[in-house]
Enzyme design. Structure first.
Site, PDB file in Angstrom:
ATOM      1  N   HIS A  66       2.866  15.040   2.975  1.00  0.00           N
ATOM      2  CA  HIS A  66       2.682  16.111   2.010  1.00  0.00           C
ATOM      3  C   HIS A  66       1.209  16.491   1.860  1.00  0.00           C
ATOM      4  O   HIS A  66       0.326  15.654   2.015  1.00  0.00           O
ATOM      5  CB  HIS A  66       3.207  15.678   0.638  1.00  0.00           C
ATOM      6  CG  HIS A  66       4.650  15.299   0.638  1.00  0.00           C
ATOM      7  ND1 HIS A  66       5.168  14.358  -0.210  1.00  0.00           N
ATOM      8  CD2 HIS A  66       5.685  15.723   1.402  1.00  0.00           C
ATOM      9  CE1 HIS A  66       6.470  14.218   0.010  1.00  0.00           C
ATOM     10  NE2 HIS A  66       6.801  15.032   0.994  1.00  0.00           N
ATOM     11  N   LYS A  76      -6.069  12.499  -3.156  1.00  0.00           N
ATOM     12  CA  LYS A  76      -5.254  11.444  -3.752  1.00  0.00           C
ATOM     13  C   LYS A  76      -5.904  10.082  -3.549  1.00  0.00           C
ATOM     14  O   LYS A  76      -6.362   9.771  -2.444  1.00  0.00           O
ATOM     15  CB  LYS A  76      -3.855  11.413  -3.109  1.00  0.00           C
ATOM     16  CG  LYS A  76      -3.058  12.689  -3.293  1.00  0.00           C
ATOM     17  CD  LYS A  76      -1.729  12.609  -2.544  1.00  0.00           C
ATOM     18  CE  LYS A  76      -0.949  13.894  -2.682  1.00  0.00           C
ATOM     19  NZ  LYS A  76       0.324  13.844  -1.920  1.00  0.00           N
ATOM     20  N   TYR A 136      -0.658   6.897  -7.752  1.00  0.00           N
ATOM     21  CA  TYR A 136      -1.841   7.573  -7.224  1.00  0.00           C
ATOM     22  C   TYR A 136      -2.378   8.599  -8.199  1.00  0.00           C
ATOM     23  O   TYR A 136      -1.637   9.241  -8.942  1.00  0.00           O
ATOM     24  CB  TYR A 136      -1.594   8.188  -5.856  1.00  0.00           C
ATOM     25  CG  TYR A 136      -0.422   9.133  -5.742  1.00  0.00           C
ATOM     26  CD1 TYR A 136      -0.611  10.511  -5.786  1.00  0.00           C
ATOM     27  CD2 TYR A 136       0.866   8.650  -5.552  1.00  0.00           C
ATOM     28  CE1 TYR A 136       0.458  11.379  -5.653  1.00  0.00           C
ATOM     29  CE2 TYR A 136       1.935   9.514  -5.415  1.00  0.00           C
ATOM     30  CZ  TYR A 136       1.727  10.879  -5.477  1.00  0.00           C
ATOM     31  OH  TYR A 136       2.793  11.740  -5.358  1.00  0.00           O
ATOM     32  N   ASP A 178      11.501  16.820   3.757  1.00  0.00           N
ATOM     33  CA  ASP A 178      10.687  16.090   4.719  1.00  0.00           C
ATOM     34  C   ASP A 178      11.367  16.041   6.089  1.00  0.00           C
ATOM     35  O   ASP A 178      10.702  16.107   7.122  1.00  0.00           O
ATOM     36  CB  ASP A 178      10.395  14.680   4.218  1.00  0.00           C
ATOM     37  CG  ASP A 178       9.523  14.678   2.967  1.00  0.00           C
ATOM     38  OD1 ASP A 178       8.805  15.686   2.740  1.00  0.00           O
ATOM     39  OD2 ASP A 178       9.559  13.697   2.217  1.00  0.00           O
TER      40      ASP A 178
END
Length: 199
Positions: A66, A76, A136, A178
């Site tokens: 992503h 991130k 995260y 995905d």
């Protein structure tokens, strides 16, 4: 905090100091000043984290790859607080000499390592333990309009996922988006790579 530079310029592997005794342990998982130093920046120039995310996955789940395009890109800082994952960052910077190359690191509750995935990279992870929780911090808010996915198994990138560590038939569990994600060539054709002024 120990900082390890990886094979691609941008991502960093951070290893916070852990202080343990017979009672347990203590670790400082985040410190803005130390993070800025790791990035070679002044405190005021460090990425501003605006959102904390927390996911729980069963063994074999592969989340990603992503990323978010401009005008709402995301960096991130990723860690695994339960279990173990194989965490990956893929370079999507259009003019980068390492475009399409990847780095991967094992993040676990035991090693307490963290992977910094800066803007310009796609991110994903494979759950290796029976269950894993990944947390995260994001530099940038989530945006449905800017969210994109990259195919986890694009042969032009050839990520060496440790699928052999999963139970037979050694295939990941994927979300529909995905599983249908385009490859690097299709992202480039759609103009979804990162231009120099977007990183």
């Amino acid at each position: 905090m120990n900082v390890q530079f990886l094979a691609i310029d941008g991502p960093l592997l951070l290893s916070p100091a852990v202080y343990a005794d017979e009672r347990g342990w203590f670790s400082e998982s985040w410190n803005r000043r130390r993070f800025a130093e790791a990035l070679g920046k002044e405190d005021a120039d460090a990425p501003e984290f605006v959102q904390d995310n927390h996911s729980r996955s069963v063994q074999g789940v592969l989340r990603g790859l992503h990323f978010q395009r401009a005008p709402h890109p995301q960096g991130k800082l990723v860690r695994c607080t339960v279990g173990e994952v194989f965490d990956v960052a893929v370079d999507l910077r259009r003019d980068s000499p390492t475009l399409g190359q990847w780095v991967g690191e094992r993040l676990s509750a035991e090693n307490q390592h963290q992977l910094w995935v800066p803007v310009g990279f796609a991110h994903g992870f494979l759950t290796l333990s029976a269950v894993a929780e990944v947390q995260y911090k994001t530099a940038g808010y989530w945006s449905r309009e800017c969210e994109r996915s990259l195919a986890w198994n694009d042969p032009s990138i050839a990520i060496d996922w440790p699928l052999q560590e999963l139970p037979a038939p050694h295939q990941p569990l994927l979300a529909p988006k995905d599983a249908a994600a385009p490859g690097l060539g299709a992202l480039a054709a759609a103009g979804d790579l990162f231009a120099p002024d977007n990183v």
